[in-house]
Design an enzyme around this catalytic site. Sequence first.
Site, PDB file in Angstrom:
ATOM      1  N   ARG A 194      10.744   2.877  -3.181  1.00  0.00           N
ATOM      2  CA  ARG A 194      11.757   2.072  -3.854  1.00  0.00           C
ATOM      3  C   ARG A 194      11.104   0.992  -4.715  1.00  0.00           C
ATOM      4  NH1 ARG A 194      15.824   0.460   0.993  1.00  0.00           N
ATOM      5  NH2 ARG A 194      13.876  -0.463   1.741  1.00  0.00           N
ATOM      6  N   ARG A 211       4.425  -3.838   7.820  1.00  0.00           N
ATOM      7  CA  ARG A 211       5.229  -5.050   7.806  1.00  0.00           C
ATOM      8  C   ARG A 211       4.925  -5.901   9.035  1.00  0.00           C
ATOM      9  NH1 ARG A 211       5.608  -3.454   3.463  1.00  0.00           N
ATOM     10  NH2 ARG A 211       7.432  -3.116   2.138  1.00  0.00           N
ATOM     11  N   LYS A 213      13.735 -16.755  -4.584  1.00  0.00           N
ATOM     12  CA  LYS A 213      13.275 -17.571  -3.456  1.00  0.00           C
ATOM     13  C   LYS A 213      12.198 -18.563  -3.912  1.00  0.00           C
ATOM     14  CE  LYS A 213      15.699 -16.082   0.080  1.00  0.00           C
ATOM     15  NZ  LYS A 213      16.580 -16.987   0.852  1.00  0.00           N
ATOM     16  N   TYR A 267      14.537 -10.746  -6.188  1.00  0.00           N
ATOM     17  CA  TYR A 267      14.806 -11.465  -4.937  1.00  0.00           C
ATOM     18  C   TYR A 267      13.685 -12.458  -4.626  1.00  0.00           C
ATOM     19  CZ  TYR A 267      14.993 -12.310   0.101  1.00  0.00           C
ATOM     20  OH  TYR A 267      14.996 -12.907   1.330  1.00  0.00           O
TER      21      TYR A 267
END
Length: 310
Positions: A266, A209, A146, A142
Amino acid sequence: MDKVIVTGGAGFIGSHVVEELIRRDYEVSVIDNFSSGHHENIAGLPVKLYICDVADPAVINLIQSLKPDFIIHLAAQVSVARSVKDPLLDARTNVVGSLNVINAANSAGVKKVVFSSSAAVYGNPKSLPVLTSHPAEPESPYGLTKLTVENYLKMFDKFHHLSYGILRFSNVYGPRQDAEGEGGVVSIFADRIRKGTPPMIYGDGKQTRDFIFVKDVAAAAVSALRVENSFCANVSSATSVSIIRLFEIMKAVSHSDIEVLYGPERQGDIRDSTLSNEETKSILNWVPCFDLVSGLRETLGIVSGRNAAL
């Protein structure tokens, strides 16, 4: 009145961008294939809707026929996990689809393309907060797609003088974010709190985050249209919070007593991320207006019912 096409305009971020454009008196057309967008997100808004997949070459003729002044390109496959599982699907939407939009923008004489990039292009940061000058070393397909589109935009500017604005979003949250499948962590937590079902945190929950409210993102995207030169900027709150602390705040705001479950880390997930927005404030003449608690209150108010008292 300038014409703006918003790809992915029926989606979570896109529908807020559409509302902001209308508020600032732009004429808006939306291109969406509704793979993740929803008609109700833009229902009743004065927009022209075109159902088309950006990865379909037909979108090129469509964009040329609409003769837009600007394009805000938001249509994307946004799941890191899905990009790891199916990188071909990820590349089809994020690279081929974006190239279709960029090529059409160039041939249609568009003044600027604003592109929604991501903090994922940086990979695991070597220093925090992350500046746009930080090396781009994506940790997932991903993030790689980008970054690839960013480089195509730079090439089109070099060879064809197509102006661009690259906006590297941190973790966007807010009303209309999908809690199903690979929705953002805030929307997933909000959905579980509403249902009284314990959510899953992957890893130890100490990963951090940088969360930015969707209305602040929409304001940044529209402000980017008026920047004369091509640029790359972070769109972020420039603050960080751990995932477990985020959950604790959401529990307090919603008066919930549910507990959390833990699962394995993950693949492709970044450990810590905070993006600097000092340069962005100057370039866009923009500042985020929502702190985390006020943004969460609005988000949870929508999820729990518009008249919920929090």
